[in-house]
Design an enzyme around this catalytic site. Structure first.
Site, PDB file in Angstrom:
ATOM      1  N   ALA A 142       0.829  -1.210   0.000  1.00  0.00           N
ATOM      2  CA  ALA A 142       0.000   0.000   0.000  1.00  0.00           C
ATOM      3  C   ALA A 142       0.860   1.256   0.000  1.00  0.00           C
ATOM      4  O   ALA A 142       0.853   2.046  -0.941  1.00  0.00           O
ATOM      5  CB  ALA A 142      -0.935  -0.014   1.203  1.00  0.00           C
TER       6      ALA A 142
ATOM      7  N   ARG B 203       4.818  11.492 -10.269  1.00  0.00           N
ATOM      8  CA  ARG B 203       4.003  12.546 -10.874  1.00  0.00           C
ATOM      9  C   ARG B 203       4.652  13.917 -10.657  1.00  0.00           C
ATOM     10  O   ARG B 203       4.495  14.824 -11.474  1.00  0.00           O
ATOM     11  CB  ARG B 203       2.590  12.537 -10.288  1.00  0.00           C
ATOM     12  CG  ARG B 203       1.783  11.295 -10.656  1.00  0.00           C
ATOM     13  CD  ARG B 203       0.335  11.415 -10.197  1.00  0.00           C
ATOM     14  NE  ARG B 203      -0.396  10.182 -10.436  1.00  0.00           N
ATOM     15  CZ  ARG B 203      -0.728   9.295  -9.489  1.00  0.00           C
ATOM     16  NH1 ARG B 203      -0.399   9.526  -8.227  1.00  0.00           N
ATOM     17  NH2 ARG B 203      -1.378   8.200  -9.797  1.00  0.00           N
TER      18      ARG B 203
ATOM     19  N   CYS C 171      -6.813  -5.876   2.708  1.00  0.00           N
ATOM     20  CA  CYS C 171      -8.031  -5.881   3.519  1.00  0.00           C
ATOM     21  C   CYS C 171      -9.182  -6.600   2.816  1.00  0.00           C
ATOM     22  O   CYS C 171     -10.213  -6.872   3.424  1.00  0.00           O
ATOM     23  CB  CYS C 171      -8.446  -4.457   3.860  1.00  0.00           C
ATOM     24  SG  CYS C 171      -7.216  -3.572   4.867  1.00  0.00           S
TER      25      CYS C 171
ATOM     26  N   ASN D 240      -2.139   4.239   2.586  1.00  0.00           N
ATOM     27  CA  ASN D 240      -2.293   4.938   1.316  1.00  0.00           C
ATOM     28  C   ASN D 240      -2.169   6.443   1.487  1.00  0.00           C
ATOM     29  O   ASN D 240      -1.503   7.121   0.693  1.00  0.00           O
ATOM     30  CB  ASN D 240      -3.642   4.579   0.688  1.00  0.00           C
ATOM     31  CG  ASN D 240      -3.593   3.315  -0.136  1.00  0.00           C
ATOM     32  OD1 ASN D 240      -3.163   3.341  -1.281  1.00  0.00           O
ATOM     33  ND2 ASN D 240      -4.001   2.197   0.450  1.00  0.00           N
TER      34      ASN D 240
END
Length: 567
Positions: free
Chosen positions: A12, A23, A44, A313
């Site tokens: 994650a 990016r 999960c 995340n």
């Protein structure tokens, strides 16, 4: 200037940090190293793959637009190099080198400008005989998930024992009992499931919900051994022997912090890697996050450990930003959670009453039961909430809930979770604004009612008794001094009065003023209605008439029934 970024761990946090950074700095080079064969998957979702809700294990590895997040995807779409089945063995901080070992045994060193540790956690394994037997799993990775799903679908499992009544334990119990009709038993060391996260009231509700679907529970039992020779045959506790073809151990997680510790990075009190608000370790060129990192609990202000995929995340994005020279911060967490229990949901944020008291708060809690939609709307269900409050400051410390329609209870918990870090007081909840329409909520939402109830308690207008307190007095009969005054309508209350003529009387709340003299003197009154609203009104009526000591059952009869109290 282009950088060379190494990321250890690609589930994650690692994959999110890598993508965010690329990016911002597309000219820089990023390599993810992971000792597993799978990266960037939704761990999960494992119980829901086992249950069959998710049909293909690769769905846990796909993007929302159905692209498989494998090595080719990361290289072609993200320009990120992936090294799977490769173990990071040592960090040479002085020379900024990472020592690695590949699956074939070959070794190498990789240079870095900045390093990210997303090493995750490992499932805790009990130090008992039999833990290494075949058919003993932890459901911690996709390989375990595939193995469990395979033996279940082949009909090789008739009886399963799950050790641990926490998040994964409950979800795996549902997965096995629901779709596959496996005889499933959960053994929990503590005296309730979800210990520390919810009160005993909610634990009983969730347990009862799962028992209705065939899951068996043994709480307050210690697993001593797992029996078997070529495979598992039984689980032995301090009280019984349970035959089993499959054992799933779900007794918590341990942060994978050895790599950081061996490199001289500071480790926190929780055993996880110490990081600052930018998620930097004690080496400014090394970041850490996710299941291996320690962060502050925003309610207590103390060090905490939250191994949650959603948090990893969000932390990954913070780290990706800061790798590119940004100033993103991750303040900490309040510890929000939700567990699906068949059709219902158990959820919470912040502290339970027991954890608040353990943390040193002078805390109390209030409980409310109310329909999750307008009472006149046909599709509705009962919801139960508990608010934990610090007495002197009136600060909200936490909220837990159980709801027959999971979306409704999760929505309320998320509302409170969003402002817990602001140290809100109960008046914030009493007046919190929520979108209203009868198919979705009540005009006076249950959160408003919960805040109002807390205010009434703190201001001395409300004297409650919870389920445990009622059960204790009912079983002992309060030394013969207690009398239940049922404030419901005759058709609801009179059958109980007839069944328990010495212990129960029925006077509807709207008749209480006229029938006050029917109440036997010298009794300790316990007021009850359906949800607690009329019994609170009755408490105010009685106080006006000179009786200050009656108590009102929080959540009323619906709560007593939901907790399994057989009257």
């Amino acid at each position: 200037m282009a950088q060379n970024i190494l990321i250890v761990g690609g589930v994650a946090l690692g994959s999110k940090a890598a993508c965010r950074f690329k990016r911002l700095e597309p000219e820089s080079h990023v390599t993810i190293i992971d000792q597993d064969m799978y990266i960037s998957y939704g761990g999960c979702g494992i119980p829901f793959y086992v249950s069959g809700d998710v049909s293909d294990v690769h769905d846990l590895r796909k993007t929302s637009f159905h692209m498989l997040r494998d090595e080719v995807f990361f290289k072609n779409c993200k320009d990120i190099d992936i090294m799977t089945e490769t173990r990071a063995e040592k960090i040479d901080r002085e020379n900024k080198l990472l020592h690695i070992r590949r699956k074939d045994g070959s070794t190498d060193t990789l240079a870095y400008d900045q390093l990210v540790l997303g090493t995750g956690s490992s499932p805790r394994r009990l130090p008992i005989p039999g833990v290494d037997l075949p058919m003993v799993y932890t459901a911690a990775n996709l390989r375990d998930a595939e193995a469990i799903k395979e033996v279940v679908t082949k009909g090789q499992v008739e009886r399963a024992v799950i050790i641990g009544g926490g998040f994964i334990g409950l979800e795996m119990a549902e997965a096995l009992a629901d779709m596959w009709e496996v005889e499933t038993t959960v053994v929990e060391y503590c005296d309730q499931i979800m210990p520390g996260f919810v009160s005993s009231m909610f634990a009983r509700m969730a347990q009862g919900q799962m028992e209705e679907h065939g899951v068996h529970f043994y709480v307050d039992e210690e697993v001593k051994a797992i029996e078997g020779t070529d495979t598992v045959t039984a689980v032995v506790t301090n009280k019984r022997r349970l035959e089993a073809d499959l054992v799933i151990m779900s007794v918590g997680a341990v942060p994978n912090s050895d790599l950081a510790r061996d490199a001289g990075l500071e480790i926190g009190k929780t055993g996880a890697i110490l990081v600052d608000e930018h998620l930097r370790t004690t080496d400014p060129l090394i970041y850490a996050g996710g299941d291996c990192a320690q962060i502050p609990n925003l309610v207590t202000g103390q060090p905490a450990y939250f191994p949650l995929g959603s948090m990893a995340n969000r932390q990954g994005r913070v780290i990706g930003t800061n790798l590119a020279g940004g100033n993103a911060k991750f303040k900490g967490a309040v510890g929000s959670f939700v567990v699906k229990t068949f059709e219902a949901a158990l959820a919470g944020a912040g502290l339970s009453l027991s954890s608040a008291l353990k943390a040193g708060f002078d805390a109390i809690s209030v409980q409310v039961a109310q329909l999750d939609r307008a009472h006149f709307y046909p599709d509705k269900g009962m919801m139960y909430l508990e608010l934990v409050v610090e007495k002197e400051t009136r600060r909200i410390l936490g909220i837990q809930g159980f709801g027959e329609q999971g979306d409704a209870v999760v929505g309320r918990i998320n509302t409170v979770a969003a402002f817990l870090e602001d140290r809100p007081t109960v008046d914030r909840l009493s007046n919190v604004e929520l979108a209203y329409s009868p198919p979705f909520s009540s005009a006076m939402d249950i959160l408003n009612a919960l805040g109002n109830t807390a205010e009434n308690l703190l201001d001395g207008r409300y004297r409650p008794i919870d389920v445990d307190g009622f059960a204790e007095k009912w079983s002992s009969n309060g030394d013969g001094q207690c009398l239940v005054l049922d404030c419901r309508a005759r058709q609801d209350g009179e059958p109980f009065a007839q069944k328990y003529p010495e212990r129960w009387i029925n006077i509807p709340q709207d008749e209480l003023r006229q029938r006050f003299k029917e109440i036997p003197p010298g009794k300790k009154l316990i007021l009850v209605c359906n949800t607690g609203v009329r019994s609170y009104e009755a408490q105010l009526n009685l106080k006006e008439m000179g009786l200050d000591d009656p108590v009102s059952v929080q959540g009323g009869m619906v709560t007593l029934n939901k907790c399994g109290l057989d009257l």
